[in-house]
Design a protein around this motif. Structure first.
Motif, short mmCIF file in Angstrom:
data_model
loop_
_atom_site.label_atom_id
_atom_site.label_comp_id
_atom_site.label_asym_id
_atom_site.label_seq_id
_atom_site.Cartn_x
_atom_site.Cartn_y
_atom_site.Cartn_z
N TYR A 1 0.80 -1.22 0.00
CA TYR A 1 0.00 0.00 0.00
C TYR A 1 0.84 1.27 0.00
O TYR A 1 0.35 2.34 -0.35
CB TYR A 1 -0.97 0.01 1.17
CG TYR A 1 -2.18 -0.85 0.92
CD1 TYR A 1 -3.07 -0.52 -0.10
CD2 TYR A 1 -2.41 -1.99 1.66
CE1 TYR A 1 -4.17 -1.30 -0.36
CE2 TYR A 1 -3.52 -2.78 1.40
CZ TYR A 1 -4.39 -2.43 0.40
OH TYR A 1 -5.47 -3.22 0.13
N CYS B 1 0.68 3.16 -3.20
CA CYS B 1 -0.60 3.76 -3.61
C CYS B 1 -0.58 5.26 -3.29
O CYS B 1 -0.14 5.67 -2.22
CB CYS B 1 -1.74 3.09 -2.85
SG CYS B 1 -3.37 3.75 -3.24
N HIS C 1 -7.14 6.04 1.99
CA HIS C 1 -8.34 5.20 1.92
C HIS C 1 -9.55 5.91 2.51
O HIS C 1 -9.44 6.83 3.33
CB HIS C 1 -8.10 3.89 2.64
CG HIS C 1 -7.14 3.00 1.92
ND1 HIS C 1 -6.79 1.76 2.39
CD2 HIS C 1 -6.46 3.16 0.75
CE1 HIS C 1 -5.95 1.20 1.54
NE2 HIS C 1 -5.72 2.04 0.54
N CYS D 1 -7.98 -2.62 4.88
CA CYS D 1 -6.60 -3.12 4.82
C CYS D 1 -6.02 -3.11 6.24
O CYS D 1 -6.62 -2.56 7.17
CB CYS D 1 -5.76 -2.26 3.87
SG CYS D 1 -5.30 -0.63 4.53
#
Length: 163
Positions: free
Chosen positions: A73, A76, A80, A118
């Motif tokens: 992650y 990214c 989120h 996550c």
């Protein structure tokens, strides 16, 4: 007379509207935090404020690098939906609240199968004081998860990647 939808689907519908603001090219998520039948905050997937979104760039770095779902992650660009909802609220308002979460696959427009926060979001959810999560599986079906289960089933000790 039309039957009213239940409260969980009511808030899930709101989360589904929130996800439409998302800027991820893979999966759009919307989150709504509710306490005592009052919306505390909302969040959707998108780059940090003032940074370019994947939709602006026209590509997803994780996709470009063939990174599987649930892994790496740090590659990214996005914050989120759960994280954005949490940072927009006060912890005292989130204590014993419920987080409603909806995810849609961008390419297929289907709900994300087996959607789950996550490991980073799980940690934030635990520390925020949120008590319960409701995740949409289909237009009217959902799962309820107690945050205490994240504490008891500590997946960070298992060394398993992804979902």
């Amino acid at each position: 007379m039309k039957k009213r939808i239940d409260k969980n689907n009511y808030y899930l519908d709101i989360a589904e509207s929130v996800l439409e603001r998302g800027t991820c090219l893979r999966r759009l998520f919307g989150a709504v935090i509710v306490k005592n039948d009052e919306i505390i905050s909302t969040g959707y997937v998108g780059s940090p404020r003032r940074r370019k979104n994947c939709t602006d760039l026209g590509y997803c770095m994780r996709e470009k690098l063939n990174i599987p779902r649930g892994e790496r992650y740090e590659m990214c660009r996005s914050v989120h939906a759960e994280q954005n909802a949490i940072i927009s609220a006060s912890r005292k308002d989130m204590l014993d609240s419920t987080l409603y979460l909806v995810g849609i696959e961008v390419k297929t427009k289907n709900y994300v199968e087996h959607a789950m926060p996550c490991m980073f979001c799980k940690r934030m959810i635990i520390n925020s004081g949120i008590k319960r999560i409701v995740i949409r599986d289909s237009k009217r079906e959902y799962r309820e998860i107690l945050v205490d289960d994240f504490v008891e089933q500590d997946d960070s000790l298992e060394g398993v990647f992804g979902y």
